[in-house]
Design an enzyme around this catalytic site. Structure first.
Site, PDB file in Angstrom:
ATOM      1  N   ASP A  12       0.884  -1.159   0.000  1.00 10.70           N
ATOM      2  CA  ASP A  12       0.000   0.000   0.000  1.00 10.70           C
ATOM      3  C   ASP A  12       0.932   1.223   0.000  1.00 10.70           C
ATOM      4  O   ASP A  12       2.107   1.099   0.360  1.00 10.70           O
ATOM      5  CB  ASP A  12      -0.875  -0.022   1.248  1.00 10.70           C
ATOM      6  CG  ASP A  12      -1.678   1.245   1.409  1.00 10.70           C
ATOM      7  OD1 ASP A  12      -2.356   1.635   0.445  1.00 10.70           O
ATOM      8  OD2 ASP A  12      -1.606   1.856   2.494  1.00 10.70           O
ATOM      9  N   ASP A  20      -7.223  -1.615   4.128  1.00 14.49           N
ATOM     10  CA  ASP A  20      -6.310  -2.660   3.670  1.00 14.49           C
ATOM     11  C   ASP A  20      -6.656  -4.031   4.256  1.00 14.49           C
ATOM     12  O   ASP A  20      -6.086  -5.041   3.832  1.00 14.49           O
ATOM     13  CB  ASP A  20      -4.863  -2.318   4.050  1.00 14.49           C
ATOM     14  CG  ASP A  20      -4.343  -1.089   3.314  1.00 14.49           C
ATOM     15  OD1 ASP A  20      -4.738  -0.906   2.150  1.00 14.49           O
ATOM     16  OD2 ASP A  20      -3.591  -0.313   3.911  1.00 14.49           O
ATOM     17  N   ASP A  69      -1.568  -0.666   6.033  1.00 12.73           N
ATOM     18  CA  ASP A  69      -1.725  -0.134   7.386  1.00 12.73           C
ATOM     19  C   ASP A  69      -3.139   0.332   7.712  1.00 12.73           C
ATOM     20  O   ASP A  69      -3.514   0.405   8.870  1.00 12.73           O
ATOM     21  CB  ASP A  69      -0.761   1.048   7.608  1.00 12.73           C
ATOM     22  CG  ASP A  69      -1.276   2.307   6.928  1.00 12.73           C
ATOM     23  OD1 ASP A  69      -1.595   2.233   5.726  1.00 12.73           O
ATOM     24  OD2 ASP A  69      -1.378   3.345   7.590  1.00 12.73           O
TER      25      ASP A  69
END
Length: 617
Positions: free
Chosen positions: A317, A515, A511
């Site tokens: 990410d 996600d 995080d």
């Protein structure tokens, strides 16, 4: 007295009696037998008892049974010294194994000794010491110097530095002030802190970590499962082979005596003990998990630790993982004024706002703002802010703000972030690019991962394509997919999963709460622990407690080292045992040599395994 101390005492007493039996020339055979028997019982009565107890529990073929039948058989054929020696050396080996396991457990326990004993709660104007479980969200707690932070909380008064080593593995103290979050399990080093509790103890960081560590051993790696199944079938097979070795040759070979072949069979049983494998393999994974914890990486099970070494594709990410998730001024494009004057205009116009963009402009200005210079401010939804600064109208906003003043939009060629336009008394003064900051060790992470067998490094982001591509270029990633919603990220991971090999693993690092679905779908999910959301940490298999992506490389290296040591132990133990089993069946080794081989293999395998406990970097 601990169990190990009691065992050591019995070994010493048994050894002294054994030496007496060897050196004193007893004329009476019965007395000689009695002295050897006393030595044997002092040393091995617990092994015999465990073998009998397990027999009634249906656990027939374990190491206690093997040692019991081998040593009692040695006494039965008159080989008293060898019967005692076998049990004595076996117990020495068991003592060493127990000490090694205790050492690894203490290493983990010392590291994870972070559960607070109490919390000081401010109730009715008085401080009360209570169990952390009894404190509710919203209550006020006081943490004095030297105390562990009992619950996750937000500082409302006081400044201090925290020792976060137990959670993150980092020795550098962290400074905290009002408004900062406190993580339970850290130690307050100096000043007194007053804080509002933000989570109940059951949901706090310290309790979450303890649960992860305690439950990690319940998730067995493939190698551990293999050894468990191997021992289950291996032991009865060798017992049957030993029985056949004792009975069949005397009937089919000329001049073969039962006593000789029974001795060979007993030697065969001693060698066959699978202790080296049964103890050293779980100990290797336990040491690997402990070494990772010391480095600030929490791995939820040895199965995940083993799988890390097979990582082929790493998917990141962007925000909060490779970048800080904090806006900052990246570029300044003045028009008719200096860069400093442009930032000053923007900072003053945004001085009354707490929007992240406003905060980044004020931080870039870096000076104290004189609020008296600002006489009027107006926030316009969807456009920006208009303020009167030093008697001049200053507008700060997006392209719609430019259109409001009938000014043409100008976009820098290398723009990759949020554009803020500044207008003074209707005159365009320039633009400021505000973007997320890349983490200091993000580039280092990518470089380190390239040294492993990772084939592809990918980034998924919900940000604009221009922003994502710029970050990907700066870090040297292979692919980037932008403008993604949470469902889109899952779909991309599904596509990438098809590209890996049958044994390869796809690892996703994220995080945010958005996600969590991707973390759960990936072969291995890694959450950024210190700042990551609870949902992400819960869904992940691995947690990086320092929020440093480079710790991912550390975890992979520990995984590879663990797998290497496990394989070394399996190959070494099986090879030595197979050779000595063949030699014992052929009558080329005595029971003394057999027990030295068995204990020696166990000791060397355990010494090899406990190297992982010292794994820090």
């Amino acid at each position: 007295m601990s169990a190990n101390q009691k065992r050591l005492l019995r070994i010493i007493i048994g050894a002294v009696v054994f030496v007496m039996a060897l050196v004193i020339p007893f004329s009476n055979h019965f007395v000689r037998f009695a002295v050897f028997l006393i030595s044997f019982l002092v040393v091995g009565i617990d092994v015999i008892w465990k073998a009998i107890r397990n027999l009634f529990r249906g656990q027939l073929f374990d190491e206690n049974f093997l040692m019991g039948i081998a040593t009692i058989g040695a006494f039965a054929i008159g080989e008293y010294p060898e019967g005692v020696a076998v049990m004595l050396l076996y117990q020495i080996g068991e003592l060493f194994q127990s000490c090694a396991v205790d050492k690894s457990r203490r290493s983990i326990a010392d590291l994870m000794d972070i559960r607070p004993d109490y919390a000081q709660v401010l109730r009715n104007g008085e401080l009360q010491k209570v169990d952390p479980d009894e404190v509710e969200i919203g209550e006020t707690i006081v943490i004095t110097a030297g105390e562990k932070i009992p619950l996750d909380a937000e500082v409302i008064e006081g400044t201090s530095t925290l020792d976060t080593a137990a959670l993150t593995g980092e020795s550098c103290p962290k400074e905290v002030k009002p408004g900062d979050l406190l993580l339970s399990g850290c130690i307050n080093l100096n000043g007194m802190l007053t804080a509002h509790v933000t989570k109940e103890f059951s949901e706090s960081t310290v309790n979450t970590i303890l649960d992860l560590v305690e439950n990690a051993s319940s998730r067995k790696a493939t190698s551990e499962n293999f050894i468990t199944k191997f021992a289950r079938y291996y032991t009865p097979i060798v017992v049957i082979l030993a029985a056949a070795l004792a009975v069949i040759p005397p009937f089919i070979l000329a001049d073969a005596s039962f006593s000789e072949w029974i001795y060979r069979a007993l030697t065969f049983l001693v060698v066959s003990c699978p202790c080296a494998l049964v103890i050293s393999i779980p100990l290797s994974f336990f040491g690997g998990l402990g070494g990772a914890s010391r480095s600030g990486v929490l791995i939820k099970g040895s199965n995940y630790l083993e799988a890390l070494a097979q990582t082929e594709i790493v998917v990141f990410d962007k925000t909060g993982t490779l970048t800080k998730g904090v806006f900052a001024v990246q570029q300044i494009h003045p028009h008719g004024v200096s860069s400093e004057a442009l930032v000053e205009l923007a900072a003053y116009a945004e001085s009354y706002s707490n929007h992240p963009i406003s905060l980044s402009l004020k931080e870039a200005y870096g000076k104290e703002i004189d609020k008296q210079r600002v006489t009027k401010t107006e926030e316009i939804a969807g456009l920006g802010v208009i303020a009167v600064v030093d008697g001049k109208q200053v507008a700060v906003g997006n392209q719609k703000m430019l259109a409001r003043f009938s000014l043409p939009a100008t976009v820098p060629n290398d723009q990759a972030g949020t554009l803020v336009y500044v207008i003074e008394d209707g005159i365009y003064r320039g633009s400021i690019v505000i973007a997320d900051q890349i983490k200091e060790d993000a580039a280092k992470t990518i470089d380190l991962l390239r040294r492993t067998r990772v084939k592809e490094l990918v980034m998924l982001t919900g940000d604009a394509k221009s922003i994502g591509e710029k970050v990907a270029r700066q870090l040297g990633l292979d692919q980037v997919f932008a403008d993604l919603l949470p469902a889109d990220k899952v779909a991309k991971v599904e596509e990438l999963l098809k590209k890996k090999s049958a044994k390869g693993k796809l690892l996703f690092v994220g995080d945010g709460i958005n996600d969590a679905p991707v973390l759960a779908r990936a072969d291995l999910g890694v959450a950024m622990g210190a700042l990551g959301s609870d949902a992400a940490i819960e869904a992940a298999d691995i947690v990086l407690m320092t929020d440093e992506p480079s710790k991912l490389f550390t975890a992979i290296q520990i995984s590879k080292k663990t797998r290497s040591i496990v394989r070394q132990n399996i190959v070494f133990a099986l090879t030595v045992k197979l050779l000595v089993l063949l030699f014992s069946a052929a009558g080329l080794v005595t029971m003394w040599a057999a027990v030295f081989a068995d204990v020696g293999v166990s000791v060397l395998a355990i010494l090899n395994a406990i190297r992982l406990i010292r794994c820090k970097k």
